[in-house]
Design a protein around this motif. Structure first.
Motif, PDB file in Angstrom:
ATOM      1  N   ILE A 187      -4.029 -49.192  25.969  1.00 25.05           N
ATOM      2  CA  ILE A 187      -2.948 -49.351  25.001  1.00 25.05           C
ATOM      3  C   ILE A 187      -2.517 -50.811  24.872  1.00 25.05           C
ATOM      4  CG2 ILE A 187      -2.134 -47.052  25.664  1.00 25.05           C
ATOM      5  CD1 ILE A 187       0.428 -48.442  26.731  1.00 25.05           C
ATOM      6  N   ALA A 188      -1.945 -51.117  23.717  1.00 27.15           N
ATOM      7  CA  ALA A 188      -1.292 -52.412  23.494  1.00 27.15           C
ATOM      8  C   ALA A 188       0.134 -52.129  23.067  1.00 27.15           C
ATOM      9  CB  ALA A 188      -2.017 -53.211  22.421  1.00 27.15           C
ATOM     10  N   VAL A 189       1.066 -52.926  23.567  1.00 27.00           N
ATOM     11  CA  VAL A 189       2.465 -52.850  23.165  1.00 27.00           C
ATOM     12  C   VAL A 189       2.792 -54.172  22.482  1.00 27.00           C
ATOM     13  CG1 VAL A 189       4.852 -52.539  23.910  1.00 27.00           C
ATOM     14  CG2 VAL A 189       3.006 -51.313  25.084  1.00 27.00           C
ATOM     15  N   VAL A 190       2.953 -54.116  21.172  1.00 27.06           N
ATOM     16  CA  VAL A 190       3.192 -55.318  20.373  1.00 27.06           C
ATOM     17  C   VAL A 190       4.691 -55.516  20.219  1.00 27.06           C
ATOM     18  CG1 VAL A 190       2.698 -56.503  18.216  1.00 27.06           C
ATOM     19  CG2 VAL A 190       1.015 -54.900  19.166  1.00 27.06           C
ATOM     20  N   ALA A 191       5.207 -56.553  20.847  1.00 26.78           N
ATOM     21  CA  ALA A 191       6.636 -56.917  20.936  1.00 26.78           C
ATOM     22  C   ALA A 191       7.218 -56.341  22.221  1.00 26.78           C
ATOM     23  CB  ALA A 191       7.447 -56.472  19.737  1.00 26.78           C
ATOM     24  N   ALA A 192       7.575 -57.257  23.122  1.00 25.47           N
ATOM     25  CA  ALA A 192       7.998 -56.878  24.471  1.00 25.47           C
ATOM     26  C   ALA A 192       9.505 -56.999  24.652  1.00 25.47           C
ATOM     27  CB  ALA A 192       7.275 -57.731  25.505  1.00 25.47           C
ATOM     28  N   GLY A 193      10.266 -56.496  23.683  1.00 21.92           N
ATOM     29  CA  GLY A 193      11.718 -56.468  23.813  1.00 21.92           C
ATOM     30  C   GLY A 193      12.184 -55.239  24.569  1.00 21.92           C
ATOM     31  N   GLY A 194      13.383 -54.745  24.233  1.00 23.78           N
ATOM     32  CA  GLY A 194      13.929 -53.611  24.967  1.00 23.78           C
ATOM     33  C   GLY A 194      13.078 -52.358  24.861  1.00 23.78           C
ATOM     34  N   VAL A 195      12.708 -51.970  23.629  1.00 21.90           N
ATOM     35  CA  VAL A 195      11.898 -50.775  23.439  1.00 21.90           C
ATOM     36  C   VAL A 195      10.495 -50.983  23.999  1.00 21.90           C
ATOM     37  CG1 VAL A 195      10.863 -49.229  21.729  1.00 21.90           C
ATOM     38  CG2 VAL A 195      13.242 -49.957  21.466  1.00 21.90           C
ATOM     39  N   GLY A 196       9.892 -52.137  23.703  1.00 19.65           N
ATOM     40  CA  GLY A 196       8.561 -52.417  24.228  1.00 19.65           C
ATOM     41  C   GLY A 196       8.519 -52.400  25.742  1.00 19.65           C
ATOM     42  N   SER A 197       9.563 -52.948  26.373  1.00 18.97           N
ATOM     43  CA  SER A 197       9.634 -52.939  27.841  1.00 18.97           C
ATOM     44  C   SER A 197       9.664 -51.515  28.372  1.00 18.97           C
ATOM     45  CB  SER A 197      10.886 -53.693  28.301  1.00 18.97           C
ATOM     46  OG  SER A 197      10.826 -55.051  27.944  1.00 18.97           O
ATOM     47  N   SER A 198      10.401 -50.646  27.694  1.00 22.45           N
ATOM     48  CA  SER A 198      10.486 -49.248  28.138  1.00 22.45           C
ATOM     49  C   SER A 198       9.161 -48.525  27.935  1.00 22.45           C
ATOM     50  CB  SER A 198      11.614 -48.529  27.392  1.00 22.45           C
ATOM     51  OG  SER A 198      12.879 -49.048  27.771  1.00 22.45           O
ATOM     52  N   ILE A 199       8.459 -48.814  26.840  1.00 25.20           N
ATOM     53  CA  ILE A 199       7.141 -48.204  26.631  1.00 25.20           C
ATOM     54  C   ILE A 199       6.196 -48.606  27.751  1.00 25.20           C
ATOM     55  CG2 ILE A 199       5.104 -48.173  25.145  1.00 25.20           C
ATOM     56  CD1 ILE A 199       6.989 -48.451  22.741  1.00 25.20           C
ATOM     57  N   VAL A 200       6.209 -49.886  28.116  1.00 29.96           N
ATOM     58  CA  VAL A 200       5.372 -50.352  29.226  1.00 29.96           C
ATOM     59  C   VAL A 200       5.716 -49.591  30.499  1.00 29.96           C
ATOM     60  CG1 VAL A 200       4.936 -52.314  30.773  1.00 29.96           C
ATOM     61  CG2 VAL A 200       4.908 -52.653  28.290  1.00 29.96           C
ATOM     62  N   GLN A 201       6.995 -49.432  30.770  1.00 31.77           N
ATOM     63  CA  GLN A 201       7.416 -48.750  31.992  1.00 31.77           C
ATOM     64  C   GLN A 201       6.967 -47.296  31.998  1.00 31.77           C
ATOM     65  OE1 GLN A 201      11.734 -48.255  33.109  1.00 31.77           O
ATOM     66  NE2 GLN A 201      11.255 -49.966  34.461  1.00 31.77           N
ATOM     67  N   PHE A 202       7.097 -46.604  30.862  1.00 32.26           N
ATOM     68  CA  PHE A 202       6.656 -45.203  30.782  1.00 32.26           C
ATOM     69  C   PHE A 202       5.149 -45.094  30.960  1.00 32.26           C
ATOM     70  CE2 PHE A 202      10.576 -44.368  28.078  1.00 32.26           C
ATOM     71  CZ  PHE A 202      11.234 -43.697  29.107  1.00 32.26           C
ATOM     72  N   ALA A 203       4.403 -45.986  30.309  1.00 32.58           N
ATOM     73  CA  ALA A 203       2.946 -45.936  30.417  1.00 32.58           C
ATOM     74  C   ALA A 203       2.495 -46.199  31.846  1.00 32.58           C
ATOM     75  CB  ALA A 203       2.324 -46.947  29.458  1.00 32.58           C
ATOM     76  N   ALA A 204       3.139 -47.155  32.500  1.00 32.19           N
ATOM     77  CA  ALA A 204       2.799 -47.443  33.900  1.00 32.19           C
ATOM     78  C   ALA A 204       3.134 -46.251  34.789  1.00 32.19           C
ATOM     79  CB  ALA A 204       3.549 -48.683  34.373  1.00 32.19           C
ATOM     80  N   ALA A 205       4.291 -45.604  34.539  1.00 27.81           N
ATOM     81  CA  ALA A 205       4.681 -44.437  35.334  1.00 27.81           C
ATOM     82  C   ALA A 205       3.691 -43.287  35.144  1.00 27.81           C
ATOM     83  CB  ALA A 205       6.088 -43.988  34.942  1.00 27.81           C
ATOM     84  N   ALA A 206       3.098 -43.205  33.939  1.00 30.89           N
ATOM     85  CA  ALA A 206       2.132 -42.138  33.663  1.00 30.89           C
ATOM     86  C   ALA A 206       0.762 -42.437  34.249  1.00 30.89           C
ATOM     87  CB  ALA A 206       2.014 -41.938  32.150  1.00 30.89           C
ATOM     88  N   GLY A 207       0.555 -43.668  34.717  1.00 29.64           N
ATOM     89  CA  GLY A 207      -0.721 -44.022  35.328  1.00 29.64           C
ATOM     90  C   GLY A 207      -1.754 -44.547  34.357  1.00 29.64           C
ATOM     91  N   VAL A 208      -1.325 -44.992  33.171  1.00 26.81           N
ATOM     92  CA  VAL A 208      -2.267 -45.558  32.202  1.00 26.81           C
ATOM     93  C   VAL A 208      -2.905 -46.806  32.806  1.00 26.81           C
ATOM     94  CG1 VAL A 208      -2.468 -46.642  29.926  1.00 26.81           C
ATOM     95  CG2 VAL A 208      -1.020 -44.617  30.234  1.00 26.81           C
ATOM     96  N   ALA A 209      -4.220 -46.889  32.735  1.00 33.02           N
ATOM     97  CA  ALA A 209      -4.944 -47.922  33.480  1.00 33.02           C
ATOM     98  C   ALA A 209      -4.836 -49.308  32.861  1.00 33.02           C
ATOM     99  CB  ALA A 209      -6.414 -47.525  33.605  1.00 33.02           C
ATOM    100  N   GLN A 210      -4.827 -49.400  31.532  1.00 35.00           N
ATOM    101  CA  GLN A 210      -4.800 -50.713  30.887  1.00 35.00           C
ATOM    102  C   GLN A 210      -3.665 -50.772  29.878  1.00 35.00           C
ATOM    103  OE1 GLN A 210      -8.358 -52.038  28.770  1.00 35.00           O
ATOM    104  NE2 GLN A 210      -7.968 -54.145  29.418  1.00 35.00           N
ATOM    105  N   ILE A 211      -2.700 -51.649  30.138  1.00 29.72           N
ATOM    106  CA  ILE A 211      -1.512 -51.812  29.302  1.00 29.72           C
ATOM    107  C   ILE A 211      -1.427 -53.283  28.928  1.00 29.72           C
ATOM    108  CG2 ILE A 211       0.990 -51.522  29.153  1.00 29.72           C
ATOM    109  CD1 ILE A 211       0.723 -49.560  31.567  1.00 29.72           C
ATOM    110  N   ILE A 212      -1.698 -53.599  27.665  1.00 24.67           N
ATOM    111  CA  ILE A 212      -1.715 -54.984  27.199  1.00 24.67           C
ATOM    112  C   ILE A 212      -0.445 -55.244  26.393  1.00 24.67           C
ATOM    113  CG2 ILE A 212      -2.976 -56.720  25.879  1.00 24.67           C
ATOM    114  CD1 ILE A 212      -5.489 -54.920  26.231  1.00 24.67           C
TER     115      ILE A 212
END
Length: 387
Positions: A187-212
Protein backbone atom coordinates in the motif's frame (compact mmCIF):
# COMPACT_ATOMS: atom_id res chain seq x y z
CA UNK A 1 -19.79 28.99 28.32
CA UNK A 2 -16.95 29.90 25.97
CA UNK A 3 -17.11 28.92 22.31
CA UNK A 4 -14.91 29.57 19.28
CA UNK A 5 -17.25 31.20 16.76
CA UNK A 6 -16.76 31.48 13.00
CA UNK A 7 -18.47 34.66 11.83
CA UNK A 8 -18.38 33.69 8.15
CA UNK A 9 -16.74 36.86 6.83
CA UNK A 10 -13.10 35.85 7.10
CA UNK A 11 -11.13 32.70 8.07
CA UNK A 12 -10.84 33.27 11.80
CA UNK A 13 -12.32 32.11 15.10
CA UNK A 14 -13.35 34.46 17.89
CA UNK A 15 -13.98 33.36 21.48
CA UNK A 16 -17.45 34.38 22.65
CA UNK A 17 -19.56 33.82 25.75
CA UNK A 18 -22.79 32.03 24.82
CA UNK A 19 -25.46 30.14 26.79
CA UNK A 20 -24.87 26.47 27.62
CA UNK A 21 -27.07 24.40 25.27
CA UNK A 22 -29.87 22.13 26.50
CA UNK A 23 -30.32 18.59 25.15
CA UNK A 24 -33.70 17.54 23.77
CA UNK A 25 -35.23 14.10 23.53
CA UNK A 26 -32.69 11.48 22.49
CA UNK A 27 -29.75 13.82 23.02
CA UNK A 28 -26.87 14.21 25.48
CA UNK A 29 -25.12 17.31 26.83
CA UNK A 30 -21.34 16.86 27.12
CA UNK A 31 -18.79 18.88 29.01
CA UNK A 32 -16.09 18.87 26.35
CA UNK A 33 -12.66 17.61 27.39
CA UNK A 34 -10.89 17.87 24.03
CA UNK A 35 -11.63 18.60 20.39
CA UNK A 36 -9.42 17.71 17.45
CA UNK A 37 -8.11 20.30 14.98
CA UNK A 38 -9.23 18.99 11.59
CA UNK A 39 -8.56 20.09 8.03
CA UNK A 40 -12.29 19.77 7.22
CA UNK A 41 -13.01 22.65 9.62
CA UNK A 42 -10.38 24.61 7.72
CA UNK A 43 -12.34 24.17 4.49
CA UNK A 44 -15.32 25.80 6.22
CA UNK A 45 -13.16 28.63 7.58
CA UNK A 46 -11.85 29.33 4.09
CA UNK A 47 -15.38 29.15 2.60
CA UNK A 48 -14.24 26.27 0.38
CA UNK A 49 -17.37 24.35 1.32
CA UNK A 50 -20.79 25.89 1.76
CA UNK A 51 -21.90 26.06 5.40
CA UNK A 52 -24.12 28.49 7.34
CA UNK A 53 -22.57 31.16 9.55
CA UNK A 54 -22.18 32.26 12.26
CA UNK A 55 -21.21 28.78 13.39
CA UNK A 56 -19.34 26.72 15.95
CA UNK A 57 -17.07 24.16 14.29
CA UNK A 58 -15.26 21.17 15.83
CA UNK A 59 -16.27 17.57 15.23
CA UNK A 60 -13.65 15.39 17.01
CA UNK A 61 -14.92 15.39 20.57
CA UNK A 62 -14.39 13.61 23.87
CA UNK A 63 -15.97 14.65 27.12
CA UNK A 64 -18.03 13.85 30.19
CA UNK A 65 -21.80 13.40 30.18
CA UNK A 66 -23.34 16.39 31.94
CA UNK A 67 -27.08 15.97 31.25
CA UNK A 68 -29.42 13.52 29.52
CA UNK A 69 -32.39 14.36 27.34
CA UNK A 70 -35.64 12.43 27.63
CA UNK A 71 -35.54 8.86 26.42
CA UNK A 72 -31.81 8.32 26.96
CA UNK A 73 -31.30 5.41 29.33
CA UNK A 74 -28.14 3.57 28.21
CA UNK A 75 -25.73 6.37 29.18
CA UNK A 76 -25.21 7.87 32.65
CA UNK A 77 -24.30 11.34 33.86
CA UNK A 78 -20.58 11.32 34.62
CA UNK A 79 -19.65 8.79 31.91
CA UNK A 80 -16.48 9.48 29.93
CA UNK A 81 -17.43 9.36 26.25
CA UNK A 82 -16.23 9.97 22.70
CA UNK A 83 -18.23 10.82 19.57
CA UNK A 84 -17.83 10.36 15.82
CA UNK A 85 -18.16 13.22 13.37
CA UNK A 86 -20.88 11.35 11.47
CA UNK A 87 -23.84 11.41 13.88
CA UNK A 88 -26.17 8.65 12.62
CA UNK A 89 -29.90 9.31 12.85
CA UNK A 90 -30.52 5.55 12.99
CA UNK A 91 -33.75 5.60 10.99
CA UNK A 92 -33.08 6.90 7.46
CA UNK A 93 -32.93 4.44 4.53
CA UNK A 94 -29.13 4.22 4.72
CA UNK A 95 -28.86 3.84 8.49
CA UNK A 96 -31.42 1.01 8.60
CA UNK A 97 -29.37 -0.97 6.06
CA UNK A 98 -26.18 -0.44 8.02
CA UNK A 99 -24.68 2.31 5.85
CA UNK A 100 -24.44 4.97 8.56
CA UNK A 101 -21.61 6.68 6.71
CA UNK A 102 -24.25 7.77 4.18
CA UNK A 103 -26.82 8.93 6.77
CA UNK A 104 -29.30 11.12 4.88
CA UNK A 105 -30.33 13.24 7.84
CA UNK A 106 -26.72 13.97 8.77
CA UNK A 107 -26.02 15.39 5.32
CA UNK A 108 -29.38 17.11 4.80
CA UNK A 109 -29.74 18.70 8.23
CA UNK A 110 -26.23 19.04 9.65
CA UNK A 111 -23.83 19.42 6.75
CA UNK A 112 -26.20 21.58 4.71
CA UNK A 113 -28.09 23.35 7.46
CA UNK A 114 -25.91 23.29 10.57
CA UNK A 115 -28.70 21.80 12.70
CA UNK A 116 -29.67 18.61 14.46
CA UNK A 117 -32.41 16.41 13.12
CA UNK A 118 -35.43 18.46 14.13
CA UNK A 119 -34.13 21.21 11.87
CA UNK A 120 -32.91 23.50 14.67
CA UNK A 121 -29.53 24.20 16.23
CA UNK A 122 -28.88 23.85 19.95
CA UNK A 123 -26.47 26.80 19.97
CA UNK A 124 -27.28 30.50 20.05
CA UNK A 125 -25.91 33.78 21.31
CA UNK A 126 -27.45 35.39 24.38
CA UNK A 127 -29.53 37.65 22.10
CA UNK A 128 -31.05 34.61 20.42
CA UNK A 129 -28.97 34.67 17.22
CA UNK A 130 -28.70 31.02 16.09
CA UNK A 131 -25.23 29.49 15.73
CA UNK A 132 -24.91 26.69 13.21
CA UNK A 133 -23.35 23.42 14.43
CA UNK A 134 -20.69 21.63 12.39
CA UNK A 135 -21.45 18.10 13.64
CA UNK A 136 -21.86 18.78 17.39
CA UNK A 137 -20.00 22.10 17.45
CA UNK A 138 -17.21 20.82 19.66
CA UNK A 139 -15.05 23.96 19.81
CA UNK A 140 -16.91 24.98 22.94
CA UNK A 141 -16.95 24.06 26.61
CA UNK A 142 -20.26 22.18 26.19
CA UNK A 143 -21.98 20.54 23.23
CA UNK A 144 -25.13 18.56 22.46
CA UNK A 145 -24.85 15.23 20.64
CA UNK A 146 -27.49 12.67 19.55
CA UNK A 147 -27.34 9.72 21.95
CA UNK A 148 -26.78 7.40 18.96
CA UNK A 149 -23.34 8.99 18.61
CA UNK A 150 -22.10 8.79 22.22
CA UNK A 151 -19.76 5.94 23.18
CA UNK A 152 -18.43 5.13 26.65
CA UNK A 153 -14.66 5.23 26.99
CA UNK A 154 -13.02 2.45 29.09
CA UNK A 155 -11.75 3.63 32.48
CA UNK A 156 -8.10 2.97 31.66
CA UNK A 157 -8.14 4.99 28.40
CA UNK A 158 -7.09 8.66 28.50
CA UNK A 159 -9.96 10.96 27.59
CA UNK A 160 -8.04 13.76 25.83
CA UNK A 161 -6.25 11.63 23.24
CA UNK A 162 -9.32 9.61 22.21
CA UNK A 163 -10.98 12.78 20.90
CA UNK A 164 -9.22 12.21 17.57
CA UNK A 165 -10.91 8.83 17.22
CA UNK A 166 -14.00 10.75 16.15
CA UNK A 167 -12.68 11.88 12.78
CA UNK A 168 -8.99 11.20 12.17
CA UNK A 169 -9.09 7.56 13.27
CA UNK A 170 -12.75 7.08 12.32
CA UNK A 171 -12.10 8.29 8.78
CA UNK A 172 -8.98 6.14 8.51
CA UNK A 173 -10.80 3.01 9.65
CA UNK A 174 -13.57 3.66 7.15
CA UNK A 175 -10.94 3.96 4.42
CA UNK A 176 -9.33 0.66 5.43
CA UNK A 177 -12.76 -1.02 5.29
CA UNK A 178 -13.49 0.53 1.89
CA UNK A 179 -10.12 -0.64 0.56
CA UNK A 180 -10.78 -4.25 1.60
CA UNK A 181 -7.21 -4.34 2.81
CA UNK A 182 -5.44 -7.71 2.78
CA UNK A 183 -2.28 -8.73 4.63
CA UNK A 184 -0.44 -9.41 1.38
CA UNK A 185 -1.22 -6.02 -0.10
CA UNK A 186 1.41 -3.41 -0.83
CA UNK A 187 0.00 0.00 0.00
CA UNK A 188 0.86 3.67 -0.39
CA UNK A 189 -0.52 6.43 1.83
CA UNK A 190 -0.39 9.72 -0.04
CA UNK A 191 -0.30 12.63 2.47
CA UNK A 192 0.94 11.85 5.96
CA UNK A 193 -1.23 14.18 8.04
CA UNK A 194 -3.69 13.19 10.75
CA UNK A 195 -5.79 10.80 8.65
CA UNK A 196 -2.78 9.43 6.76
CA UNK A 197 -0.96 8.80 10.04
CA UNK A 198 -3.94 6.82 11.33
CA UNK A 199 -4.14 4.76 8.12
CA UNK A 200 -0.46 3.88 8.54
CA UNK A 201 -1.07 2.86 12.14
CA UNK A 202 -4.06 0.65 11.22
CA UNK A 203 -2.19 -1.00 8.36
CA UNK A 204 0.81 -1.70 10.60
CA UNK A 205 -1.49 -3.12 13.31
CA UNK A 206 -3.04 -5.42 10.69
CA UNK A 207 0.40 -6.72 9.73
CA UNK A 208 0.58 -5.27 6.21
CA UNK A 209 4.11 -5.98 5.02
CA UNK A 210 4.82 -2.93 2.86
CA UNK A 211 3.49 0.53 3.77
CA UNK A 212 4.88 3.39 1.67
CA UNK A 213 4.15 6.90 2.93
CA UNK A 214 4.31 9.77 0.42
CA UNK A 215 4.43 13.43 1.46
CA UNK A 216 6.32 16.67 0.82
CA UNK A 217 7.43 17.07 4.45
CA UNK A 218 10.40 15.14 5.82
CA UNK A 219 9.14 15.85 9.33
CA UNK A 220 5.78 14.21 8.64
CA UNK A 221 7.47 11.28 6.90
CA UNK A 222 9.75 10.76 9.88
CA UNK A 223 6.73 10.74 12.18
CA UNK A 224 4.81 8.10 10.19
CA UNK A 225 7.92 5.94 9.97
CA UNK A 226 7.70 5.65 13.76
CA UNK A 227 4.04 4.61 13.41
CA UNK A 228 4.82 1.73 11.06
CA UNK A 229 5.55 3.01 7.54
CA UNK A 230 8.16 0.69 6.04
CA UNK A 231 9.29 3.21 3.40
CA UNK A 232 8.91 6.94 2.90
CA UNK A 233 9.00 9.04 -0.28
CA UNK A 234 9.31 12.82 -0.40
CA UNK A 235 7.39 13.76 -3.55
CA UNK A 236 8.83 17.28 -3.48
CA UNK A 237 12.38 16.03 -4.04
CA UNK A 238 11.85 12.84 -6.06
CA UNK A 239 9.47 11.30 -8.60
CA UNK A 240 6.96 9.57 -6.34
CA UNK A 241 5.61 7.17 -8.97
CA UNK A 242 9.08 6.09 -10.07
CA UNK A 243 10.27 5.63 -6.51
CA UNK A 244 7.20 3.61 -5.49
CA UNK A 245 7.63 1.35 -8.49
CA UNK A 246 11.30 0.88 -7.58
CA UNK A 247 10.28 -0.09 -4.03
CA UNK A 248 7.71 -2.60 -5.34
CA UNK A 249 9.85 -4.44 -7.85
CA UNK A 250 8.84 -2.25 -10.77
CA UNK A 251 5.11 -2.75 -10.37
CA UNK A 252 3.35 -0.29 -8.04
CA UNK A 253 1.07 -0.80 -5.08
CA UNK A 254 -2.15 -2.75 -4.75
CA UNK A 255 -3.89 0.02 -2.81
CA UNK A 256 -3.20 3.76 -2.67
CA UNK A 257 -4.92 5.94 -0.08
CA UNK A 258 -5.30 9.63 -0.99
CA UNK A 259 -5.54 11.40 2.38
CA UNK A 260 -5.38 15.12 1.64
CA UNK A 261 -8.01 16.12 -0.90
CA UNK A 262 -6.24 17.77 -3.83
CA UNK A 263 -5.91 17.18 -7.55
CA UNK A 264 -2.16 16.65 -7.18
CA UNK A 265 -2.38 13.95 -4.50
CA UNK A 266 -5.25 12.27 -6.38
CA UNK A 267 -3.02 12.03 -9.45
CA UNK A 268 -0.16 10.65 -7.36
CA UNK A 269 -2.44 7.98 -5.86
CA UNK A 270 -3.40 6.81 -9.36
CA UNK A 271 0.16 6.98 -10.69
CA UNK A 272 1.55 4.65 -8.01
CA UNK A 273 -1.01 1.86 -8.61
CA UNK A 274 -0.15 -1.54 -10.03
CA UNK A 275 -2.44 -3.11 -12.63
CA UNK A 276 -5.75 -4.00 -10.98
CA UNK A 277 -5.03 -1.65 -8.09
CA UNK A 278 -7.48 0.33 -5.99
CA UNK A 279 -7.27 4.05 -5.21
CA UNK A 280 -9.23 4.99 -2.09
CA UNK A 281 -9.94 8.72 -2.02
CA UNK A 282 -10.30 9.90 1.58
CA UNK A 283 -9.31 13.58 1.72
CA UNK A 284 -12.03 16.23 1.51
CA UNK A 285 -11.31 18.60 -1.35
CA UNK A 286 -12.79 22.08 -1.77
CA UNK A 287 -16.23 21.92 -3.37
CA UNK A 288 -16.03 21.70 -7.16
CA UNK A 289 -12.51 20.24 -7.24
CA UNK A 290 -11.82 17.79 -10.04
CA UNK A 291 -9.11 15.26 -10.77
CA UNK A 292 -7.78 14.02 -14.11
CA UNK A 293 -8.05 10.34 -15.05
CA UNK A 294 -6.46 8.53 -17.98
CA UNK A 295 -9.58 6.64 -19.07
CA UNK A 296 -7.66 4.23 -21.31
CA UNK A 297 -5.41 3.18 -18.41
CA UNK A 298 -8.40 2.98 -16.06
CA UNK A 299 -10.11 0.48 -18.39
CA UNK A 300 -7.16 -1.47 -19.77
CA UNK A 301 -5.36 -1.83 -16.45
CA UNK A 302 -8.61 -2.52 -14.57
CA UNK A 303 -8.06 0.17 -11.94
CA UNK A 304 -10.65 1.02 -9.29
CA UNK A 305 -11.39 4.37 -7.65
CA UNK A 306 -13.36 4.27 -4.41
CA UNK A 307 -14.57 7.15 -2.28
CA UNK A 308 -14.57 6.82 1.51
CA UNK A 309 -16.06 9.43 3.85
CA UNK A 310 -15.97 7.68 7.21
CA UNK A 311 -16.71 4.54 9.17
CA UNK A 312 -19.97 3.31 10.74
CA UNK A 313 -20.38 4.90 14.16
CA UNK A 314 -22.37 2.30 16.09
CA UNK A 315 -20.16 -0.61 15.09
CA UNK A 316 -16.78 0.98 14.42
CA UNK A 317 -16.44 3.39 17.36
CA UNK A 318 -16.69 0.53 19.89
CA UNK A 319 -14.13 -1.33 17.76
CA UNK A 320 -11.76 1.64 17.87
CA UNK A 321 -12.12 1.91 21.64
CA UNK A 322 -11.30 -1.79 22.07
CA UNK A 323 -8.22 -1.34 19.89
CA UNK A 324 -7.09 1.63 22.00
CA UNK A 325 -7.69 -0.30 25.23
CA UNK A 326 -5.56 -3.16 23.84
CA UNK A 327 -2.83 -0.68 22.80
CA UNK A 328 -3.24 -1.80 19.19
CA UNK A 329 -4.07 1.78 18.19
CA UNK A 330 -2.28 4.60 20.00
CA UNK A 331 -3.92 7.96 19.28
CA UNK A 332 -1.61 9.70 21.76
CA UNK A 333 1.30 9.03 19.36
CA UNK A 334 -0.46 10.87 16.53
CA UNK A 335 -1.09 14.00 18.63
CA UNK A 336 1.84 16.40 18.43
CA UNK A 337 0.36 19.74 19.56
CA UNK A 338 -2.09 20.78 22.27
CA UNK A 339 -3.80 24.15 22.47
CA UNK A 340 -6.26 25.89 24.79
CA UNK A 341 -9.69 26.99 23.56
CA UNK A 342 -8.45 30.60 23.57
CA UNK A 343 -5.76 29.49 21.10
CA UNK A 344 -8.19 27.79 18.69
CA UNK A 345 -7.62 30.37 15.96
CA UNK A 346 -3.86 30.02 16.40
CA UNK A 347 -4.21 26.25 16.01
CA UNK A 348 -6.09 26.55 12.72
CA UNK A 349 -3.58 29.11 11.50
CA UNK A 350 -0.81 26.55 12.11
CA UNK A 351 -2.85 23.91 10.31
CA UNK A 352 -3.38 26.24 7.35
CA UNK A 353 0.37 26.79 7.08
CA UNK A 354 1.08 23.04 7.13
CA UNK A 355 2.96 23.24 10.42
CA UNK A 356 1.10 20.51 12.31
CA UNK A 357 2.59 17.03 12.14
CA UNK A 358 0.01 14.34 12.82
CA UNK A 359 -2.87 15.86 14.80
CA UNK A 360 -3.41 18.79 17.15
CA UNK A 361 -6.13 18.99 19.79
CA UNK A 362 -7.86 21.73 21.76
CA UNK A 363 -7.98 20.93 25.49
CA UNK A 364 -10.70 22.82 27.34
CA UNK A 365 -8.87 22.71 30.69
CA UNK A 366 -5.60 23.95 29.21
CA UNK A 367 -4.92 27.58 30.07
CA UNK A 368 -8.54 28.14 31.10
CA UNK A 369 -9.30 31.66 32.29
CA UNK A 370 -12.35 33.08 34.05
CA UNK A 371 -15.08 34.08 31.54
CA UNK A 372 -14.64 37.83 32.15
CA UNK A 373 -10.95 37.70 31.20
CA UNK A 374 -10.94 35.04 28.49
CA UNK A 375 -8.83 36.11 25.53
CA UNK A 376 -10.34 36.35 22.08
CA UNK A 377 -8.69 34.09 19.52
CA UNK A 378 -8.07 37.04 17.24
CA UNK A 379 -5.86 38.58 19.93
CA UNK A 380 -3.46 35.62 19.85
CA UNK A 381 -0.13 35.96 18.08
CA UNK A 382 -0.19 34.76 14.47
CA UNK A 383 -3.89 34.03 14.87
CA UNK A 384 -5.08 34.57 11.34
CA UNK A 385 -4.71 31.57 9.00
CA UNK A 386 -2.70 32.08 5.86
CA UNK A 387 -4.20 30.91 2.61
Amino acid sequence: MRAAVFHGTEPRLVIEEIPVPVPRRGEVLLKVTACGVCHTDLHVLRSEVKFPAPAVLGHEVSGVVEQLGDGVDDIAVGDNVVCSFIMPCGDCRHCVRGAEDLCEKFFAYNRLGGTLYDGTTRLARADGTPLAMYSMGGLAEYCVVPASDVFTVPDDVGLEAVSILGCSSFTALGAVHTAELGLGDRIAVVAAGGVGSSIVQFAAAAGVAQIIAVDISDEKLSAVAKLGATHTVNSRTEDAAARVRELTGGHGVDIAFEALGSAATFTTALDVLDDGGRAVVVGIAPAGSTGAIDLARLVRRKLQIRGSYGAKARTDMPTLLRMVAANTVRPQEVITRRYSLAEADTAYGALARGEIVGRAIIEMARGATPPATARRADQCENSRPTE
